[in-house]
Design a protein around this motif. Structure first.
Motif, mmCIF file in Angstrom:
data_model
loop_
_atom_site.group_PDB
_atom_site.id
_atom_site.type_symbol
_atom_site.label_atom_id
_atom_site.label_comp_id
_atom_site.label_asym_id
_atom_site.label_seq_id
_atom_site.Cartn_x
_atom_site.Cartn_y
_atom_site.Cartn_z
ATOM 1 N N PRO A 1 11.357 -20.119 11.662
ATOM 2 C CA PRO A 1 10.538 -19.503 10.603
ATOM 3 C C PRO A 1 9.055 -19.417 10.958
ATOM 4 N N GLN A 2 8.516 -20.473 11.564
ATOM 5 C CA GLN A 2 7.094 -20.442 11.950
ATOM 6 C C GLN A 2 6.833 -19.353 12.980
ATOM 7 N N LEU A 3 7.742 -19.238 13.956
ATOM 8 C CA LEU A 3 7.577 -18.218 14.992
ATOM 9 C C LEU A 3 7.737 -16.821 14.408
ATOM 10 N N GLN A 4 8.612 -16.657 13.428
ATOM 11 C CA GLN A 4 8.784 -15.346 12.794
ATOM 12 C C GLN A 4 7.469 -14.870 12.181
ATOM 13 N N GLU A 5 6.745 -15.771 11.516
ATOM 14 C CA GLU A 5 5.460 -15.393 10.913
ATOM 15 C C GLU A 5 4.451 -14.990 11.988
ATOM 16 N N GLN A 6 4.458 -15.709 13.103
ATOM 17 C CA GLN A 6 3.536 -15.366 14.191
ATOM 18 C C GLN A 6 3.917 -14.039 14.834
ATOM 19 N N GLU B 1 2.526 -11.111 12.840
ATOM 20 C CA GLU B 1 1.126 -10.854 13.188
ATOM 21 C C GLU B 1 1.024 -10.115 14.519
ATOM 22 N N LEU B 2 1.832 -10.540 15.494
ATOM 23 C CA LEU B 2 1.782 -9.923 16.821
ATOM 24 C C LEU B 2 2.219 -8.468 16.777
ATOM 25 N N LEU B 3 3.325 -8.183 16.098
ATOM 26 C CA LEU B 3 3.828 -6.812 16.035
ATOM 27 C C LEU B 3 2.866 -5.902 15.278
ATOM 28 N N LEU B 4 2.255 -6.405 14.234
ATOM 29 C CA LEU B 4 1.274 -5.606 13.499
ATOM 30 C C LEU B 4 0.051 -5.317 14.372
ATOM 31 N N ALA B 5 -0.392 -6.309 15.128
ATOM 32 C CA ALA B 5 -1.536 -6.098 16.020
ATOM 33 C C ALA B 5 -1.199 -5.063 17.091
ATOM 34 N N LEU B 6 0.014 -5.128 17.646
ATOM 35 C CA LEU B 6 0.443 -4.154 18.653
ATOM 36 C C LEU B 6 0.544 -2.759 18.053
ATOM 37 N N SER B 7 1.126 -2.664 16.862
ATOM 38 C CA SER B 7 1.308 -1.352 16.238
ATOM 39 C C SER B 7 -0.028 -0.719 15.861
ATOM 40 N N ASN B 8 -1.047 -1.538 15.609
ATOM 41 C CA ASN B 8 -2.383 -1.024 15.299
ATOM 42 C C ASN B 8 -3.249 -0.837 16.547
ATOM 43 N N SER B 9 -2.660 -1.104 17.722
ATOM 44 C CA SER B 9 -3.400 -1.022 18.994
ATOM 45 C C SER B 9 -4.661 -1.874 18.959
ATOM 46 N N ASN B 10 -4.551 -3.032 18.324
ATOM 47 C CA ASN B 10 -5.684 -3.952 18.200
ATOM 48 C C ASN B 10 -5.578 -5.017 19.286
ATOM 49 N N GLY B 11 -6.294 -4.773 20.390
ATOM 50 C CA GLY B 11 -6.202 -5.679 21.533
ATOM 51 C C GLY B 11 -6.730 -7.067 21.235
ATOM 52 N N GLU B 12 -7.853 -7.149 20.516
ATOM 53 C CA GLU B 12 -8.445 -8.460 20.214
ATOM 54 C C GLU B 12 -7.521 -9.287 19.328
ATOM 55 N N ARG C 1 0.358 -20.757 28.655
ATOM 56 C CA ARG C 1 1.812 -20.822 28.520
ATOM 57 C C ARG C 1 2.233 -20.272 27.161
ATOM 58 N N LEU C 2 2.862 -19.086 27.198
ATOM 59 C CA LEU C 2 3.374 -18.478 25.974
ATOM 60 C C LEU C 2 4.778 -19.006 25.683
ATOM 61 N N PRO C 3 5.201 -18.974 24.423
ATOM 62 C CA PRO C 3 6.579 -19.362 24.111
ATOM 63 C C PRO C 3 7.563 -18.442 24.826
ATOM 64 N N VAL C 4 8.693 -18.980 25.242
ATOM 65 C CA VAL C 4 9.700 -18.177 25.951
ATOM 66 C C VAL C 4 10.199 -17.040 25.068
ATOM 67 N N GLU C 5 10.104 -17.209 23.747
ATOM 68 C CA GLU C 5 10.574 -16.160 22.836
ATOM 69 C C GLU C 5 9.777 -14.867 22.974
ATOM 70 N N ILE C 6 8.533 -14.945 23.463
ATOM 71 C CA ILE C 6 7.734 -13.734 23.662
ATOM 72 C C ILE C 6 8.360 -12.879 24.756
ATOM 73 N N ASN C 7 8.815 -13.516 25.831
ATOM 74 C CA ASN C 7 9.475 -12.769 26.902
ATOM 75 C C ASN C 7 10.791 -12.181 26.411
ATOM 76 N N ILE C 8 11.528 -12.942 25.574
ATOM 77 C CA ILE C 8 12.779 -12.430 25.012
ATOM 78 C C ILE C 8 12.496 -11.216 24.133
ATOM 79 N N LEU C 9 11.457 -11.315 23.296
ATOM 80 C CA LEU C 9 11.080 -10.191 22.443
ATOM 81 C C LEU C 9 10.696 -8.980 23.290
#
Length: 555
Positions: free
Chosen positions: A310-315, A318-329, A388-396
């Motif tokens: 659940p904690q990772l889902q919330e993060q 945020e990540l997908l919204l930032a990517l979809s808005n092309s917000n690099g920062e 070190r990013l969570p392994v789930e980022i690579n899976i995503l």
């Protein structure tokens, strides 16, 4: 490291393969890709090893390495197109096992003869992969089914090969800095976990049931359900789905149909799996996606799934919204919030490069295959900047990369980022409503009850301590006494040093004054001062070198 003859042969086989391809231009191209640029797919390359040679080498290495080749075939960010096409043949064109051998596996696991369990059973497989092969059959009721049967002895062979890979990875991590940086031992441990799970068809049957329930409201998606009475750890029987690989759609069919609604539903379904359900089909490569005659998409082969807390889902929201808005920062900030750091972590470089990558891909479409590739690039950048990013980022990243391929086949102009932005907001709304379910409400109610029960006692204790002047706040900060003690010790040393220096200067001046009292022929008073200064200097040096306490250890 095990040194029995079988192991030695496995080590030799693996080392020979790595020596052949380690310095190959194939992998050199991968390692030399600039992290702030996307791969140029149109560039021409010449390689010493042909695609067919790589495929044959992997086949000769055995089923575990065939499985690795299958994973590479879904990574257009790593290999040139001709190699991807050659490796894709590993998904369906592995030589089948003779039916008599499979028949023994089926009858052992189901506890009955095939003729009694099935009305018909086609001995010729409709698909043959590295772990098992699929046959068409009919139940006694006449219902068509697909029966996937595991290759005899495959589990033992996988474990032996995985042991070899683990041993070699551990050795590499001990002796090679690059292997340590990329944590190869952890990578192979994760691979081992995934493949061992994939060897148990009972888990795949449960995955099919779970995903089917989670996606039951999507009218254009099919998840073939297992027939549990006809399934075991080595045999899985499921509903038969007719259709073709999604990559084999003819141009005429694509022109004559508008698949935008279907694509939008597919994207929404995967976002729901990741963000809301926390349970996702982790290997949606084209070989695992079928396109039916009535324009529906069937998700098959659920041996590999991903789970998100659940904690990772919330993060990830945020990540997908930032990517979809092309917000690099914002993308960089979200990734850093999820990461672990070392003393060598270069956060500034990471932030800058992430912003550049996101800006360069701002106007991409599905045909550009950008979204998933960007995440994989960012993961590679994180490794090179000691983050070190969570392994789930690579899976995503892998899920989105495969999703890019499927979407590009159905609607090349589809704006995946806009679809992500739209669907994420809708899924967030559903998630918030889901959190208001009675079971979640009662859980929150119990927490509130516990808080209210203990609140009077805690408030009473606080007010009593305040009234008796015993209320204390402990702050973990600099120890003021230790700091002042340290400054005092430095001041004392400087003062003593000045006194010794003044004594030496004074003694030198007294040397010029005649005196009846002499020591070794020199004026006695001057020699006394010299000796006192020498003794003081020796004592001070001894205390500084041997007797000083380490202030860091002083309590």
């Amino acid at each position: 490291m095990n040194a029995n003859p079988t192991k030695v042969r496995q080590y030799y086989k693996f080392i020979r393969f790595m020596l052949k391809y380690w310095n190959s231009d194939i992998f050199r191209q991968t390692s030399d890709v600039a992290l702030n640029e996307l791969v140029d797919e149109d560039s021409e390359h010449e390689f010493r090893q042909s695609p067919e040679e790589l495929v044959e080498d992997l086949k000769n290495m055995g089923p575990t390495y065939i499985k690795l080749g299958q994973l590479l075939s879904t990574r257009p960010d790593l290999l040139p197109d001709e190699y991807l096409e050659a490796l894709a043949n590993l998904q369906d064109n592995v030589s089948p096992v003779p039916f008599e051998e499979l028949k023994q596996v089926i009858e052992e696991d189901l506890g009955t003869k095939i003729s009694k369990a099935f009305k018909t059973f086609d001995e010729k497989p409709i698909a043959s992969a590295s772990i098992g092969q699929v046959h068409h059959a009919e139940l006694l009721s006449g219902k068509p089914v697909a029966v996937k049967v595991q290759r005899p002895g495959i589990k033992k062979q996988f474990i032996e090969d995985l042991d070899t890979l683990t041993d070699m990875a551990e050795m590499a991590v001990k002796h090679l800095e690059m292997a340590k940086t990329y944590a190869l031992d952890e990578v192979f441990e994760e691979l081992r976990h995934i493949l061992i799970n994939e060897l148990d068809y009972r888990k795949e049957a449960q995955n099919l049931k779970t995903l089917g329930k989670n996606l039951e409201y999507f009218k254009h998606l099919l998840i073939p359900q297992p027939v549990l009475d006809y399934s075991s750890s080595r045999v899985i029987t499921m509903e038969f789905v007719t259709g073709r690989k999604i990559t084999s759609l003819s141009p005429l069919r694509r022109l004559g149909n508008d698949f935008s609604e279907l694509v939008d539903e597919l994207v929404e379904a995967y976002l729901q799996q990741i963000i809301n359900d926390g349970f996702a089909h982790a290997d949606p490569h084209p070989g695992n996606i079928k396109f039916t005659e009535d324009n529906k998409i069937a998700l098959i082969d659920l041996g590999m799934v991903a789970r998100f807390t659940p904690q990772l889902q919330e993060q990830l929201i945020e990540l997908l919204l930032a990517l979809s808005n092309s917000n690099g920062e914002q993308t960089a900030a979200t990734l850093l919030k999820m990461s672990e750091f070392t003393e060598d972590s270069d956060k500034i470089r990471f932030r800058k490069t992430v912003s550049n990558v996101i800006m360069e891909s701002e106007n991409s479409r599905a045909k550009d295959l950008q979204t998933g590739r960007i995440l994989i690039q960012l993961n590679r950048l994180a490794i090179n900047t000691q983050i070190r990013l969570p392994v789930e980022i690579n899976i995503l990243g892998k899920i989105l990369l495969n999703l890019d391929q499927i979407v590009a086949q159905l609607d090349p102009e589809f704006d995946l980022r806009a679809a992500i932005q739209k669907n994420v907001h809708e899924i967030m709304r559903k998630k918030m409503l889901n959190d208001l379910k009675p079971e979640n409400f009662f859980s929150m109610l119990i927490e509130s009850k516990n808080l209210l029960e203990h609140l009077p006692e805690r408030l009473n204790r606080i007010t009593q301590n305040l009234a008796e002047n015993e209320f204390k706040i402990q702050i973990d900060a600099i120890d003021e006494k230790r700091v002042t003690d340290g400054f005092q010790k430095v001041a004392n040393r400087i003062t003593l040093g000045l006194i010794i220096a003044a004594t030496i200067i004074g003694a030198a001046m007294l040397m010029q004054v005649p005196s009846d009292f002499t020591i070794f022929g020199y004026p006695g008073l001057a020699m006394v001062f010299f000796m006192l200064a020498a003794i003081g200097g020796i004592v001070l040096s001894y205390v500084i070198i041997f007797r000083d306490e380490n202030l860091n250890n002083k309590k």
